[in-house]
Scaffold this motif. Structure first.
Motif, PDB file in Angstrom:
ATOM      1  N   LYS A   1      -7.945  20.281  19.621  1.00 56.71           N
ATOM      2  CA  LYS A   1      -8.810  19.416  18.822  1.00 56.71           C
ATOM      3  C   LYS A   1      -8.478  19.509  17.318  1.00 56.71           C
ATOM      4  N   ILE A   2      -8.183  20.711  16.848  1.00 54.81           N
ATOM      5  CA  ILE A   2      -7.868  20.897  15.424  1.00 54.81           C
ATOM      6  C   ILE A   2      -6.547  20.228  15.067  1.00 54.81           C
ATOM      7  N   ASP A   3      -5.528  20.386  15.934  1.00 48.17           N
ATOM      8  CA  ASP A   3      -4.241  19.721  15.698  1.00 48.17           C
ATOM      9  C   ASP A   3      -4.430  18.208  15.602  1.00 48.17           C
ATOM     10  N   ARG A   4      -5.192  17.662  16.524  1.00 46.95           N
ATOM     11  CA  ARG A   4      -5.424  16.212  16.540  1.00 46.95           C
ATOM     12  C   ARG A   4      -6.157  15.757  15.278  1.00 46.95           C
ATOM     13  N   LYS A   5      -7.110  16.541  14.832  1.00 49.92           N
ATOM     14  CA  LYS A   5      -7.850  16.204  13.612  1.00 49.92           C
ATOM     15  C   LYS A   5      -6.917  16.233  12.401  1.00 49.92           C
ATOM     16  N   LEU A   6      -6.073  17.261  12.322  1.00 48.96           N
ATOM     17  CA  LEU A   6      -5.107  17.344  11.223  1.00 48.96           C
ATOM     18  C   LEU A   6      -4.173  16.130  11.218  1.00 48.96           C
ATOM     19  N   LEU A   7      -3.655  15.778  12.383  1.00 46.65           N
ATOM     20  CA  LEU A   7      -2.758  14.627  12.469  1.00 46.65           C
ATOM     21  C   LEU A   7      -3.480  13.338  12.087  1.00 46.65           C
ATOM     22  N   SER A   8      -4.708  13.199  12.516  1.00 50.24           N
ATOM     23  CA  SER A   8      -5.495  12.016  12.176  1.00 50.24           C
ATOM     24  C   SER A   8      -5.716  11.919  10.669  1.00 50.24           C
ATOM     25  N   LEU A   9      -6.064  13.034  10.055  1.00 51.39           N
ATOM     26  CA  LEU A   9      -6.263  13.059   8.601  1.00 51.39           C
ATOM     27  C   LEU A   9      -4.980  12.714   7.852  1.00 51.39           C
ATOM     28  N   LEU A  10      -3.866  13.273   8.293  1.00 54.05           N
ATOM     29  CA  LEU A  10      -2.590  13.015   7.625  1.00 54.05           C
ATOM     30  C   LEU A  10      -2.148  11.562   7.778  1.00 54.05           C
TER      31      LEU A  10
ATOM     32  N   GLU B   1      -0.333 -15.105   8.584  1.00 55.47           N
ATOM     33  CA  GLU B   1      -1.349 -14.235   8.003  1.00 55.47           C
ATOM     34  C   GLU B   1      -1.267 -12.871   8.678  1.00 55.47           C
ATOM     35  N   GLU B   2      -1.300 -11.822   7.864  1.00 53.90           N
ATOM     36  CA  GLU B   2      -1.353 -10.464   8.409  1.00 53.90           C
ATOM     37  C   GLU B   2      -2.817 -10.117   8.655  1.00 53.90           C
ATOM     38  N   ILE B   3      -3.167  -9.934   9.906  1.00 53.56           N
ATOM     39  CA  ILE B   3      -4.551  -9.646  10.264  1.00 53.56           C
ATOM     40  C   ILE B   3      -4.770  -8.143  10.399  1.00 53.56           C
ATOM     41  N   LYS B   4      -3.819  -7.459  10.974  1.00 54.76           N
ATOM     42  CA  LYS B   4      -3.917  -6.000  11.084  1.00 54.76           C
ATOM     43  C   LYS B   4      -2.527  -5.410  10.977  1.00 54.76           C
ATOM     44  N   LEU B   5      -2.415  -4.398  10.159  1.00 54.23           N
ATOM     45  CA  LEU B   5      -1.183  -3.610  10.047  1.00 54.23           C
ATOM     46  C   LEU B   5      -1.613  -2.175   9.878  1.00 54.23           C
ATOM     47  N   THR B   6      -1.212  -1.327  10.787  1.00 55.18           N
ATOM     48  CA  THR B   6      -1.531   0.090  10.673  1.00 55.18           C
ATOM     49  C   THR B   6      -0.335   0.905  11.117  1.00 55.18           C
ATOM     50  N   THR B   7      -0.250   2.089  10.598  1.00 53.14           N
ATOM     51  CA  THR B   7       0.741   3.049  11.053  1.00 53.14           C
ATOM     52  C   THR B   7       0.054   4.197  11.782  1.00 53.14           C
ATOM     53  N   CYS B   8      -1.266   4.139  11.896  1.00 52.31           N
ATOM     54  CA  CYS B   8      -2.030   5.210  12.532  1.00 52.31           C
ATOM     55  C   CYS B   8      -2.008   5.081  14.046  1.00 52.31           C
ATOM     56  N   LEU B   9      -1.521   6.122  14.713  1.00 49.95           N
ATOM     57  CA  LEU B   9      -1.528   6.154  16.170  1.00 49.95           C
ATOM     58  C   LEU B   9      -2.921   6.551  16.664  1.00 49.95           C
ATOM     59  N   PRO B  10      -3.337   6.041  17.831  1.00 50.15           N
ATOM     60  CA  PRO B  10      -4.677   6.372  18.359  1.00 50.15           C
ATOM     61  C   PRO B  10      -4.672   7.728  19.062  1.00 50.15           C
ATOM     62  N   ILE B  11      -4.754   8.799  18.303  1.00 45.84           N
ATOM     63  CA  ILE B  11      -4.603  10.152  18.864  1.00 45.84           C
ATOM     64  C   ILE B  11      -5.917  10.860  19.150  1.00 45.84           C
ATOM     65  N   ALA B  12      -7.021  10.155  19.023  1.00 46.14           N
ATOM     66  CA  ALA B  12      -8.342  10.749  19.215  1.00 46.14           C
ATOM     67  C   ALA B  12      -8.320  11.701  20.340  1.00 46.14           C
TER      68      ALA B  12
END
Length: 152
Positions: free
Chosen positions: A4-13, A141-152
Motif C-alpha cells: 500500500k505504501i509503495d502504491r501511494k508513493l507512486l501515485s504521489l510521484l 479538442e483534447e478532452i483528457k490527457l494524463t500520464t498517471c497510471l491507475p495503480i490504486a
C-alpha cells in the motif's frame, strides 16, 4: 510485490515528481530514510522509468495532434528495425505502437500546423519503403490527457 505504501508513493510521484522527500515521507507516514529506501528500490526495480516535466504543447506552438495508422506488407526483422530506427529519430512522434488488428502501427504526432504535418508525412513515407497505407486523423479538442497510471 508492491504494498500500500509503495502504491501511494507512486501515485504521489505521478501527480508531482518534484515533491520533496520530506513531503513524501509525511504523506505515507514514514521517516525519511525508510521512504528514501523505498523510492530507491522502486527506481532500481524499474517501477519508476524516469522523472520529467510535462510541457504545454499549445504554448510551445505545437497545437496540431495527428493520430497516424500504418499498414505494411513488410514484416522482416531487417525492415522492422529500419522502420523503428527511422521513426524513433523523428521528434514529432510522441507515441509509437506496434498493433494487433487491421493496422500494424499507430503513432501520435505533435506538430505546429498542417504544413508541418505534411512535411512530417513526406519525410516518413520517403524514408521508409513498404508502407501500404498511411491514414491520419486530426484531434479537434483534447478532452483528457494524463500520464498517471491507475495503480490504486
Amino acid at each position: 510485490m508492491l504494498d500500500k505504501i509503495d502504491r501511494k508513493l507512486l501515485s504521489l510521484l505521478q501527480q508531482d515528481c518534484t515533491l520533496s522527500l520530506q513531503a513524501l515521507s509525511e504523506e505515507v507516514n514514514l521517516t525519511s530514510t525508510p521512504c528514501w529506501k523505498r523510492l530507491k528500490r522502486l527506481e532500481d526495480e524499474g517501477y519508476i522509468r524516469q522523472k520529467v516535466a510535462l510541457l504545454n504543447a499549445e504554448k510551445l506552438g505545437l497545437s496540431l495532434t495527428a493520430l497516424v495508422l500504418i499498414k505494411t506488407q513488410c514484416h522482416s526483422s531487417e525492415w522492422y528495425q529500419n522502420f523503428i530506427d527511422r521513426v524513433s529519430d523523428m521528434p514529432e512522434v510522441m507515441v509509437f505502437y506496434r498493433m494487433a488488428g487491421e493496422y500494424d502501427y499507430l503513432m501520435r504526432v505533435q506538430v505546429a500546423d498542417m504544413q508541418s504535418y505534411d512535411n512530417f508525412y513526406k519525410r516518413l513515407v520517403n524514408s521508409v519503403s513498404g508502407l501500404s497505407d498511411v491514414t491520419s486523423s486530426f484531434a479537434m479538442e483534447e478532452i483528457k490527457l494524463t500520464t498517471c497510471l491507475p495503480i490504486a
